[in-house]
Design a protein around this motif. Structure first.
Motif, mmCIF file in Angstrom:
data_model
loop_
_atom_site.group_PDB
_atom_site.id
_atom_site.type_symbol
_atom_site.label_atom_id
_atom_site.label_comp_id
_atom_site.label_asym_id
_atom_site.label_seq_id
_atom_site.Cartn_x
_atom_site.Cartn_y
_atom_site.Cartn_z
ATOM 1 N N ALA A 100 6.216 17.007 48.303
ATOM 2 C CA ALA A 100 7.454 16.523 47.690
ATOM 3 C C ALA A 100 8.061 15.405 48.535
ATOM 4 C CB ALA A 100 8.448 17.668 47.521
ATOM 5 N N LEU A 101 8.029 15.560 49.847
ATOM 6 C CA LEU A 101 8.544 14.521 50.731
ATOM 7 C C LEU A 101 7.719 13.244 50.606
ATOM 8 C CD1 LEU A 101 10.555 13.710 52.923
ATOM 9 C CD2 LEU A 101 8.993 14.690 54.615
ATOM 10 N N ASP A 102 6.404 13.368 50.517
ATOM 11 C CA ASP A 102 5.539 12.199 50.325
ATOM 12 C C ASP A 102 5.903 11.451 49.045
ATOM 13 O OD1 ASP A 102 4.145 12.640 52.649
ATOM 14 O OD2 ASP A 102 2.449 13.632 51.662
ATOM 15 N N GLU A 103 6.194 12.198 47.981
ATOM 16 C CA GLU A 103 6.586 11.569 46.715
ATOM 17 C C GLU A 103 7.896 10.808 46.864
ATOM 18 O OE1 GLU A 103 6.597 14.488 43.584
ATOM 19 O OE2 GLU A 103 4.517 15.062 43.993
ATOM 20 N N ILE A 104 8.854 11.377 47.573
ATOM 21 C CA ILE A 104 10.143 10.708 47.794
ATOM 22 C C ILE A 104 9.944 9.435 48.599
ATOM 23 C CG2 ILE A 104 12.352 10.910 49.011
ATOM 24 C CD1 ILE A 104 12.281 13.922 48.231
ATOM 25 N N VAL A 105 9.142 9.516 49.655
ATOM 26 C CA VAL A 105 8.886 8.339 50.496
ATOM 27 C C VAL A 105 8.195 7.256 49.678
ATOM 28 C CG1 VAL A 105 7.548 7.494 52.473
ATOM 29 C CG2 VAL A 105 8.867 9.618 52.661
ATOM 30 N N GLU A 106 7.217 7.627 48.876
ATOM 31 C CA GLU A 106 6.504 6.650 48.052
ATOM 32 C C GLU A 106 7.452 5.999 47.046
ATOM 33 O OE1 GLU A 106 3.638 4.170 47.108
ATOM 34 O OE2 GLU A 106 3.474 5.661 48.708
ATOM 35 N N ASP A 107 8.332 6.797 46.445
ATOM 36 C CA ASP A 107 9.314 6.269 45.498
ATOM 37 C C ASP A 107 10.251 5.281 46.193
ATOM 38 O OD1 ASP A 107 10.644 6.191 42.897
ATOM 39 O OD2 ASP A 107 12.277 7.306 43.896
ATOM 40 N N LEU A 108 10.700 5.619 47.399
ATOM 41 C CA LEU A 108 11.579 4.716 48.145
ATOM 42 C C LEU A 108 10.866 3.417 48.507
ATOM 43 C CD1 LEU A 108 13.384 7.260 50.504
ATOM 44 C CD2 LEU A 108 14.401 5.990 48.591
ATOM 45 N N LYS A 109 9.585 3.511 48.866
ATOM 46 C CA LYS A 109 8.814 2.295 49.181
ATOM 47 C C LYS A 109 8.708 1.397 47.959
ATOM 48 C CE LYS A 109 5.822 4.053 52.855
ATOM 49 N NZ LYS A 109 4.423 4.396 53.195
ATOM 50 N N GLN A 110 8.444 1.998 46.802
ATOM 51 C CA GLN A 110 8.330 1.213 45.577
ATOM 52 C C GLN A 110 9.661 0.556 45.228
ATOM 53 O OE1 GLN A 110 6.706 3.703 42.496
ATOM 54 N NE2 GLN A 110 4.675 3.789 43.445
ATOM 55 N N ARG A 111 10.756 1.261 45.370
ATOM 56 C CA ARG A 111 12.071 0.691 45.098
ATOM 57 C C ARG A 111 12.375 -0.451 46.054
ATOM 58 N NH1 ARG A 111 16.179 5.698 43.774
ATOM 59 N NH2 ARG A 111 14.906 6.648 42.167
ATOM 60 N N GLU A 112 12.039 -0.270 47.315
ATOM 61 C CA GLU A 112 12.267 -1.309 48.313
ATOM 62 C C GLU A 112 11.446 -2.537 47.978
ATOM 63 O OE1 GLU A 112 11.234 -1.951 52.967
ATOM 64 O OE2 GLU A 112 12.211 -0.046 52.438
ATOM 65 N N HIS A 113 10.194 -2.332 47.589
ATOM 66 C CA HIS A 113 9.325 -3.445 47.215
ATOM 67 C C HIS A 113 9.887 -4.183 45.993
ATOM 68 C CE1 HIS A 113 5.642 -5.741 46.972
ATOM 69 N NE2 HIS A 113 5.535 -5.413 45.695
#
Length: 119
Positions: A100-113
């Motif tokens: 679940a944490l990996d999914e949150i981090v990936e989502d944040l990376k995509q938003r930042e990008h």
């Protein structure tokens, strides 16, 4: 849901908390041994080794048999099944949390990008 015996788990983890007792389990994993052989291997007195073996026996991890003057110890074949199941239950919980944490981090990376592209 699997039920665990609290007393059994307490005894097992208390027994495993000592390095010498873990070493005894490792040694007995290679084959049975007498108290004298174990005491010599760990450079301790017979009395000290008897106490360690008694703790392992109380936890259900080791059994011993006295024939004549020699007490021979061996591993109990099902010794850590309940403990391993208990640990696995918590390992699975942590694995789900990390996923679940990996999914949150990936989502944040995509938003930042995406936000970098808008600037």
């Amino acid at each position: 849901m699997v039920q665990y015996s609290a007393a059994r788990l307490d005894a097992s983890f208390a027994a495993l908390s000592d390095a010498t007792r873990r070493g005894v389990l490792e040694a007995l994993g290679r084959g049975e041994a007498s108290i004298t052989e174990l005491a010599n291997q760990f450079q301790m007195t017979l009395t000290g080794m008897k106490k360690h073996v008694a703790v392992l026996e109380e936890a259900g991890l080791v059994t011993s048999e006295k024939i004549g003057r020699v007490r021979t110890c061996r591993l109990v074949t099902s010794g850590l099944e309940e403990e391993a199941a208990w640990i696995e239950r918590y390992r699975q919980r942590w694995a789900l949390r990390f996923e679940a944490l990996d999914e949150i981090v990936e989502d944040l990376k995509q938003r930042e990008h995406q936000n970098v592209g808008k600037e």
